[in-house]
Design an enzyme around this catalytic site. Structure first.
Site, mmCIF file in Angstrom:
data_model
loop_
_atom_site.group_PDB
_atom_site.id
_atom_site.type_symbol
_atom_site.label_atom_id
_atom_site.label_comp_id
_atom_site.label_asym_id
_atom_site.label_seq_id
_atom_site.Cartn_x
_atom_site.Cartn_y
_atom_site.Cartn_z
ATOM 1 C CG MET A 8 -1.936 -1.171 1.200
ATOM 2 S SD MET A 8 -3.148 -1.074 2.548
ATOM 3 C CE MET A 8 -4.111 0.356 2.036
ATOM 4 N N GLY A 10 -0.311 4.291 -0.528
ATOM 5 C CA GLY A 10 -1.102 5.466 -0.169
ATOM 6 C C GLY A 10 -1.832 6.072 -1.355
ATOM 7 C CG ASP A 13 -3.327 2.961 -9.362
ATOM 8 O OD1 ASP A 13 -4.496 3.163 -9.753
ATOM 9 O OD2 ASP A 13 -2.341 3.515 -9.876
ATOM 10 C CB SER A 14 -1.548 0.416 -3.503
ATOM 11 O OG SER A 14 -1.575 1.663 -2.848
ATOM 12 C CB CYS A 97 12.315 0.431 -6.753
ATOM 13 S SG CYS A 97 11.499 0.557 -5.142
ATOM 14 C CB CYS A 192 10.494 8.099 -3.910
ATOM 15 S SG CYS A 192 11.546 6.636 -3.840
#
Length: 341
Positions: A8, A10, A13-14, A97, A192
């Site tokens: 998740m 945030g 989609d997740s 990642c 990120c």
């Protein structure tokens, strides 16, 4: 009732992936990754994203955990990203990642929690079978099979991607109907761990070396570019040549960046390394070669040593990955492009 772990972030989609896992009757644990030291609110996995994930988990009535994977992320993503720039390559940190942290490391972590599957909000599908296959998402505008195309096959077998048959609009509609506050949240576009841009980050970490720019005849153009940042395929900014034929970076070394016309970028083949195959090896594997996350797939092939195009194609920047699909949109293999020399 099977236990599953949902990654998740945030985002919407997740969050909908978690919703669908719960609606399917699973025992759902939501996990949000802490990947960087940054305390800001840019990019994915930010402070605000963690709070959004926690809020959604509470609304869905599922357990939520924040997993600290900063060490794994720095080792598997940040350090190789900087090493690639030192070499003058153009890395794809999001693929790294997924391969090493968000999918592979988290799938192992999920197993330790007794979960049978890892669930993510990627727009792609995994076809189960004796040899699981990754397939493009139905929403071609959002298809994310490219960025998952170097996840190890044995990990792919434990991955469930419930959004693969949905469009982005359908996902937002489901989120809104379920009362999820992130239903209209914007997608993250930033790397990120690079809060102030690639140039500033790479400059601070490894330094920049300006090298002269020369044309195809070896004549100086009169400007310089940083060796670490110049990317094969990028257009050369030349304010004094407005209206002239655009010139692009076609090659570079530690002594010069070479520029030429768009036709000078065309190649028939390029060397590769790190071939990841999802089908039995043959020489070569033939199909449709995609050279960017949302690029056009071109007829070609992958062998142990090279990517080849049936017709000359735009040169791929070293450090980027190419992904081979079959005619049914299934991922056959991927590999990293390297320097010609």
């Amino acid at each position: 009732m099977a236990r599953v772990v949902v990654a998740m972030s945030g985002g919407v989609d997740s969050s909908v992936a978690a919703l669908m896992a719960r609606e399917a009757g699973h025992d759902v644990i939501g996990v949000t990754l802490r990947l960087t030291e940054a305390a800001g609110d840019r990019g994915c996995c930010s402070v605000g994203d963690v709070e959004d994930a926690r809020t959604v988990a509470a609304l869905l009535g599922i357990n939520h955990i924040v997993a600290d994977m900063r060490a794994e992320f720095h080792r598997a993503v940040v350090e190789p990203y900087l090493d690639a720039h030192r070499r003058g390559w153009t890395p794809n940190p999001c693929m790294s990642c997924n391969r090493y942290v968000k999918v592979t490391a988290l799938a192992a972590w999920a197993q330790r929690l007794g979960a049978s599957r890892l669930v993510t909000g990627h727009y792609a599908t995994v076809l189960d079978g004796s040899r699981p296959m990754l397939v493009r998402g139905r929403d071609r505008r959002k298809d994310q099979s490219y960025v998952l195309a170097d996840v190890p096959p044995e990990v792919l077998a434990r991955l469930w991607l419930p959004l693969g048959e949905l469009s982005k609009d359908e996902v937002r509609t489901r989120a809104h109907a379920a009362g999820l506050p992130v239903w209209d949240k914007r997608d993250s576009q930033d790397v990120c761990f690079v809060p102030h841009g690639r140039a500033a980050f790479v400059s601070a970490a490894v330094g920049l070396t300006d090298v002269p720019v020369r044309d195809v005849a070896g004549e100086p153009v009169g400007v310089t570019l940083p060796f670490e940042l110049a990317t094969v395929g990028q257009r050369l900014r030349e304010p004094g040549r407005s209206g002239s034929t655009p010139r692009y970076v076609i090659a570079k070394s530690r002594t010069a960046v070479r520029v030429g016309s768009a036709s000078d970028l065309l190649v028939a083949a390029q060397p590769i390394e790190d071939l990841v195959s999802y089908v039995p090896r043959s020489e070569p594997l033939r199909g449709l070669v995609q050279t960017a996350a949302h690029g056009v797939a071109l007829p070609g092939s992958l062998s142990e040593a090279a990517v080849a195009f049936d017709e000359p194609a735009r040169r791929v920047a070293p450090g980027q990955r190419v992904v081979l699909y079959d005619a049914k949109d299934r991922v056959l293999a991927s590999a990293r492009v390297v320097d010609d020399d």
